[in-house]
Motif scaffolding. Structure first.
Motif, PDB file in Angstrom:
ATOM      1  N   ARG A  49       0.835  -1.208   0.000  1.00  0.00           N
ATOM      2  CA  ARG A  49       0.000   0.000   0.000  1.00  0.00           C
ATOM      3  C   ARG A  49       0.865   1.252   0.000  1.00  0.00           C
ATOM      4  O   ARG A  49       0.564   2.226  -0.709  1.00  0.00           O
ATOM      5  CB  ARG A  49      -0.927  -0.010   1.208  1.00  0.00           C
ATOM      6  N   ALA A  50       1.934   1.239   0.794  1.00  0.00           N
ATOM      7  CA  ALA A  50       2.822   2.403   0.850  1.00  0.00           C
ATOM      8  C   ALA A  50       3.506   2.636  -0.497  1.00  0.00           C
ATOM      9  O   ALA A  50       3.634   3.780  -0.954  1.00  0.00           O
ATOM     10  CB  ALA A  50       3.870   2.203   1.943  1.00  0.00           C
ATOM     11  N   VAL A  51       3.939   1.555  -1.150  1.00  0.00           N
ATOM     12  CA  VAL A  51       4.584   1.688  -2.463  1.00  0.00           C
ATOM     13  C   VAL A  51       3.587   2.208  -3.491  1.00  0.00           C
ATOM     14  O   VAL A  51       3.905   3.095  -4.294  1.00  0.00           O
ATOM     15  CB  VAL A  51       5.170   0.332  -2.908  1.00  0.00           C
ATOM     16  N   ALA A  52       2.377   1.654  -3.475  1.00  0.00           N
ATOM     17  CA  ALA A  52       1.359   2.101  -4.421  1.00  0.00           C
ATOM     18  C   ALA A  52       1.042   3.578  -4.231  1.00  0.00           C
ATOM     19  O   ALA A  52       0.853   4.320  -5.207  1.00  0.00           O
ATOM     20  CB  ALA A  52       0.094   1.260  -4.256  1.00  0.00           C
TER      21      ALA A  52
ATOM     22  N   GLY B 250       1.859   6.620  -7.010  1.00  0.00           N
ATOM     23  CA  GLY B 250       0.632   7.181  -7.566  1.00  0.00           C
ATOM     24  C   GLY B 250      -0.289   6.178  -8.212  1.00  0.00           C
ATOM     25  O   GLY B 250      -1.033   6.522  -9.140  1.00  0.00           O
ATOM     26  N   ALA B 251      -0.258   4.921  -7.748  1.00  0.00           N
ATOM     27  CA  ALA B 251      -1.149   3.894  -8.302  1.00  0.00           C
ATOM     28  C   ALA B 251      -2.479   3.945  -7.559  1.00  0.00           C
ATOM     29  O   ALA B 251      -2.797   3.098  -6.724  1.00  0.00           O
ATOM     30  CB  ALA B 251      -0.515   2.513  -8.174  1.00  0.00           C
ATOM     31  N   PHE B 252      -3.264   4.978  -7.860  1.00  0.00           N
ATOM     32  CA  PHE B 252      -4.543   5.195  -7.196  1.00  0.00           C
ATOM     33  C   PHE B 252      -5.688   4.863  -8.140  1.00  0.00           C
ATOM     34  O   PHE B 252      -5.561   4.971  -9.364  1.00  0.00           O
ATOM     35  CB  PHE B 252      -4.691   6.653  -6.748  1.00  0.00           C
ATOM     36  N   THR B 253      -6.822   4.482  -7.545  1.00  0.00           N
ATOM     37  CA  THR B 253      -8.054   4.351  -8.314  1.00  0.00           C
ATOM     38  C   THR B 253      -8.752   5.704  -8.313  1.00  0.00           C
ATOM     39  O   THR B 253      -9.168   6.183  -7.258  1.00  0.00           O
ATOM     40  CB  THR B 253      -8.987   3.289  -7.698  1.00  0.00           C
ATOM     41  N   PRO B 254      -8.889   6.351  -9.456  1.00  0.00           N
ATOM     42  CA  PRO B 254      -9.555   7.658  -9.491  1.00  0.00           C
ATOM     43  C   PRO B 254     -11.039   7.518  -9.186  1.00  0.00           C
ATOM     44  O   PRO B 254     -11.620   6.439  -9.339  1.00  0.00           O
ATOM     45  CB  PRO B 254      -9.332   8.120 -10.938  1.00  0.00           C
ATOM     46  N   ILE B 255     -11.626   8.592  -8.752  1.00  0.00           N
ATOM     47  CA  ILE B 255     -13.063   8.597  -8.470  1.00  0.00           C
ATOM     48  C   ILE B 255     -13.804   8.807  -9.783  1.00  0.00           C
ATOM     49  O   ILE B 255     -13.731   9.878 -10.389  1.00  0.00           O
ATOM     50  CB  ILE B 255     -13.429   9.708  -7.462  1.00  0.00           C
ATOM     51  N   ARG B 256     -14.510   7.772 -10.238  1.00  0.00           N
ATOM     52  CA  ARG B 256     -15.286   7.850 -11.476  1.00  0.00           C
ATOM     53  C   ARG B 256     -16.771   7.809 -11.147  1.00  0.00           C
ATOM     54  O   ARG B 256     -17.169   7.411 -10.065  1.00  0.00           O
ATOM     55  CB  ARG B 256     -14.904   6.683 -12.408  1.00  0.00           C
TER      56      ARG B 256
ATOM     57  N   ASP C 147     -18.104   4.512  -9.819  1.00  0.00           N
ATOM     58  CA  ASP C 147     -17.507   3.939  -8.621  1.00  0.00           C
ATOM     59  C   ASP C 147     -18.358   4.212  -7.391  1.00  0.00           C
ATOM     60  O   ASP C 147     -19.130   5.176  -7.345  1.00  0.00           O
ATOM     61  CB  ASP C 147     -16.095   4.500  -8.397  1.00  0.00           C
ATOM     62  N   VAL C 148     -18.165   3.344  -6.373  1.00  0.00           N
ATOM     63  CA  VAL C 148     -18.894   3.516  -5.123  1.00  0.00           C
ATOM     64  C   VAL C 148     -17.990   4.039  -4.008  1.00  0.00           C
ATOM     65  O   VAL C 148     -18.483   4.414  -2.948  1.00  0.00           O
ATOM     66  CB  VAL C 148     -19.552   2.187  -4.692  1.00  0.00           C
ATOM     67  N   HIS C 149     -16.668   4.051  -4.214  1.00  0.00           N
ATOM     68  CA  HIS C 149     -15.795   4.603  -3.181  1.00  0.00           C
ATOM     69  C   HIS C 149     -15.738   6.120  -3.330  1.00  0.00           C
ATOM     70  O   HIS C 149     -15.954   6.665  -4.418  1.00  0.00           O
ATOM     71  CB  HIS C 149     -14.398   3.985  -3.246  1.00  0.00           C
ATOM     72  N   VAL C 150     -15.449   6.809  -2.227  1.00  0.00           N
ATOM     73  CA  VAL C 150     -15.566   8.276  -2.209  1.00  0.00           C
ATOM     74  C   VAL C 150     -14.220   8.960  -2.010  1.00  0.00           C
ATOM     75  O   VAL C 150     -14.158  10.186  -1.966  1.00  0.00           O
ATOM     76  CB  VAL C 150     -16.537   8.717  -1.083  1.00  0.00           C
ATOM     77  N   ARG C 151     -13.140   8.190  -1.916  1.00  0.00           N
ATOM     78  CA  ARG C 151     -11.821   8.799  -1.774  1.00  0.00           C
ATOM     79  C   ARG C 151     -10.813   7.984  -2.574  1.00  0.00           C
ATOM     80  O   ARG C 151     -10.971   6.771  -2.729  1.00  0.00           O
ATOM     81  CB  ARG C 151     -11.398   8.845  -0.296  1.00  0.00           C
ATOM     82  N   PRO C 152      -9.770   8.628  -3.098  1.00  0.00           N
ATOM     83  CA  PRO C 152      -8.754   7.901  -3.854  1.00  0.00           C
ATOM     84  C   PRO C 152      -8.115   6.806  -2.995  1.00  0.00           C
ATOM     85  O   PRO C 152      -7.712   7.056  -1.857  1.00  0.00           O
ATOM     86  CB  PRO C 152      -7.742   8.987  -4.222  1.00  0.00           C
ATOM     87  N   THR C 153      -8.043   5.606  -3.535  1.00  0.00           N
ATOM     88  CA  THR C 153      -7.543   4.459  -2.786  1.00  0.00           C
ATOM     89  C   THR C 153      -6.458   3.768  -3.596  1.00  0.00           C
ATOM     90  O   THR C 153      -6.639   3.545  -4.798  1.00  0.00           O
ATOM     91  CB  THR C 153      -8.679   3.460  -2.500  1.00  0.00           C
ATOM     92  N   PRO C 154      -5.314   3.453  -2.987  1.00  0.00           N
ATOM     93  CA  PRO C 154      -4.232   2.789  -3.739  1.00  0.00           C
ATOM     94  C   PRO C 154      -4.638   1.405  -4.218  1.00  0.00           C
ATOM     95  O   PRO C 154      -5.443   0.725  -3.596  1.00  0.00           O
ATOM     96  CB  PRO C 154      -3.087   2.717  -2.719  1.00  0.00           C
ATOM     97  N   ARG C 155      -4.060   1.014  -5.364  1.00  0.00           N
ATOM     98  CA  ARG C 155      -4.319  -0.301  -5.929  1.00  0.00           C
ATOM     99  C   ARG C 155      -3.082  -1.189  -5.722  1.00  0.00           C
ATOM    100  O   ARG C 155      -2.376  -1.021  -4.745  1.00  0.00           O
ATOM    101  CB  ARG C 155      -4.658  -0.165  -7.424  1.00  0.00           C
ATOM    102  N   MET C 156      -2.884  -2.153  -6.615  1.00  0.00           N
ATOM    103  CA  MET C 156      -1.730  -3.059  -6.576  1.00  0.00           C
ATOM    104  C   MET C 156      -1.815  -4.105  -5.479  1.00  0.00           C
ATOM    105  O   MET C 156      -0.819  -4.730  -5.124  1.00  0.00           O
ATOM    106  CB  MET C 156      -0.408  -2.274  -6.430  1.00  0.00           C
TER     107      MET C 156
END
Length: 388
Positions: A31-34, A38-44, A47-56
Motif C-alpha cells: 500500500r505504501a509503495v502504491a 501514484g497507483a490510485f483508483t480515481p473517483i469515477r 464507482d462507489v468509493h468516495v476517496r482515492p484508494t491505492p491499488r496493486m
C-alpha cells in the motif's frame, strides 16, 4: 502409498498459514509503495468509493501464494507435488507475468489490447509448464452412462487459454465493492480445495493429484490475509494485478483438478459425481460471468462498446435497491458459498436429490435476503399511498 490415504492436514494448514500471514503483513508495505508511485483508483461516476484508494493489492496476494508454495517445498509430503509436474512452478511464473501487467495497468491504465496480450502470454506460460486439459468426461447414452473425450495438445492448450481469459476478466468484472472479489475468490477456492482433496483421497496419488489442493490452499490463505485490508472501508484495492492473478490461479487449479480427472480411478461412480469438476467450474465463475454477459448484452443493445463502463453491474443494482456496501458484499458471499457448496457436495453423494432440496432452500433464503430492501421499500410506498 498404502491402502488408506491420510490427508496431510497439518501440512496444508502450514501452507494456508504461511500464505495468510505473509499477505497480511506485506499488504501494508505494498500500500505504501502504491501510494508513493501514484497507483490510485480515481473517483469515477460508476464507482462507489468516495476517496482515492491505492491499488496493486495483487502484488501482496501473489507474494502470499508464493510463500505458501515455498512452504510446501519444505514439507515432506506436499513436496512430492513438485516431482511429477512443473504445473505449480508454472503458476508462479505465469502469475508473476500477469501481476506485472496488472501493476503497469494499475499505475498507467493500459489499453484493453495490451492487457489481453498479457493475459494470453500468461496463459501460454501455464500451458508450457503443463497446465492444460487432457480429457473430459461427458454424459452419453451407453451402459456406462458416459464417455471420456480426450484432447490433443493444441485443443488442450486452447481450452486452458480460453478458461484463463474468461476467469481473469470475469474476476475483474466483479471487483466493484470493497472485499467483494477477495471474499468470493476465497469461497470459490475453498470449494476447489475440498473437491481436489476428495479427488486426492480417492486416487491416492500424492504427486500430480496433490497439486490442485496445494494451489487452492495457498490462494485461500492469501485472500484471507488480504481481506482485512480490503473489506469496507477498504484501505487498498486488488487492482487488475489482483483480479487477473486470481483468475489465472483459479483457472490453473480448476484445469489441474478437472481437466486431468482420472475416470478409471472413480470407476462406477454416479454421473453426477463424475461431472463434479465441471459443476465446480460453473460454480466458481457463475457470479462474475453472469455479470459479464449481462453487461455485454446490455451495452450492445444500447449501441455502445461491449467493454465500456457503466454503473449497472449486479453490485451496483444491489446498492440501488437499498443494501449498504457491507450488506451487498455479504449477500454475494452467501450466493458464492451456496453455489460452491452445492457443486462440491455432489462429489460425495450418489443420490443428488437431497442436495437439490438443500440447494433450493438455500436459494430461497438467499433470494429473500437479496430482495428484502426492495420488498420493504415497495410495501412502504404502498402504505403511504393508501394513507394519502
Amino acid at each position: 502409498m498404502g491402502e488408506d490415504y491420510a490427508i496431510p492436514g497439518q501440512e496444508y494448514a502450514l501452507v494456508f498459514a504461511a500464505a495468510t500471514l505473509v499477505t497480511f503483513l506485506i499488504t501494508g508495505g505494498v500500500r505504501a509503495v502504491a501510494t508513493a508511485i501514484g497507483a490510485f483508483t480515481p473517483i469515477r461516476d460508476r464507482d462507489v468509493h468516495v476517496r482515492p484508494t491505492p491499488r496493486m493489492g495483487g502484488v501482496a496476494v501473489y507474494l502470499g501464494v508464493a510463500a505458501g508454495v515455498l512452504m510446501a517445498l519444505q514439507l515432506p509430503r506436499l513436496s512430492r507435488a513438485f516431482e511429477s509436474s512443473s504445473e505449480i512452478k508454472g503458476v508462479l511464473v505465469a502469475g508473476a507475468v500477469i501481476v506485472l501487467i496488472g501493476v503497469l495497468d494499475d499505475r498507467f491504465d493500459l489499453d484493453a489490447v495490451t492487457k489481453l496480450a498479457g493475459q494470453i502470454l500468461s496463459a501460454g506460460i501455464l500451458v508450457l509448464f503443463g497446465v492444460q486439459w487432457v480429457q473430459m468426461w461427458v454424459p452419453a447414452d451407453n451402459p456406462e452412462g458416459g464417455t471420456t473425450v480426450s484432447f490433443d495438445s493444441v485443443q488442450g492448450a486452447a481450452i486452458t487459454v480460453l478458461l484463463t481469459l474468461v476467469l481473469a476478466n470475469a474476476m475483474n468484472f466483479i471487483d466493484g465493492l470493497d472485499g467483494l472479489l477477495t471474499g468470493v475468490a476465497m469461497i470459490a477456492a475453498i470449494g476447489l480445495f475440498v473437491f481436489s482433496v476428495h479427488q486426492l483421497v480417492v486416487s491416492k496419488d500424492d504427486t500430480s493429484a496433490s497439486q490442485p489442493p496445494l494451489i487452492a490452499a495457498a490462494l485461500v490463505g492469501a485472500c484471507l490475509g488480504f481481506l482485512p485490508h480490503n473489506f469496507s472501508p477498504a484501505r487498498i484495492f486488488m487492482g487488475d494485478s489482483g483480479s487477473m492473478f486470481i483468475g489465472l490461479t483459479m483457472a490453473a487449479a480448476t484445469t489441474s483438478a478437472g481437466g486431468k480427472l482420472d475416470t478409471s480411478t472413480f470407476g462406477g461412480r454416479s454421473t453426477v459425481a463424475l461431472l463434479a469438476p465441471l459443476i465446480v467450474v460453473l460454480a466458481v465463475v457463475f457470479i462474475p460471468v453472469l455479470d459479464f454477459l449481462l453487461a455485454v448484452v446490455r451495452r450492445t443493445r444500447e449501441g455502445r462498446h461491449p467493454f465500456s463502463a457503466d454503473k449497472r453491474h449486479l453490485h451496483h443494482r444491489m446498492l440501488a435497491i437499498g443494501h449498504t456496501q457491507r450488506q451487498a458484499v455479504l449477500i454475494f458471499y452467501l450466493w458464492a458459498a451456496l453455489l460452491s457448496a452445492s457443486a462440491v457436495s455432489l462429489a460425495f453423494v450418489t443420490d443428488a436429490q437431497p442436495v437439490a432440496w438443500l440447494t433450493a432452500a438455500g436459494v430461497l433464503v438467499a433470494l429473500t435476503l437479496t430482495l428484502w430492501p426492495w420488498a420493504r421499500a415497495r410495501r412502504l410506498r404502498r402504505s403511504r399511498a393508501g394513507v394519502g
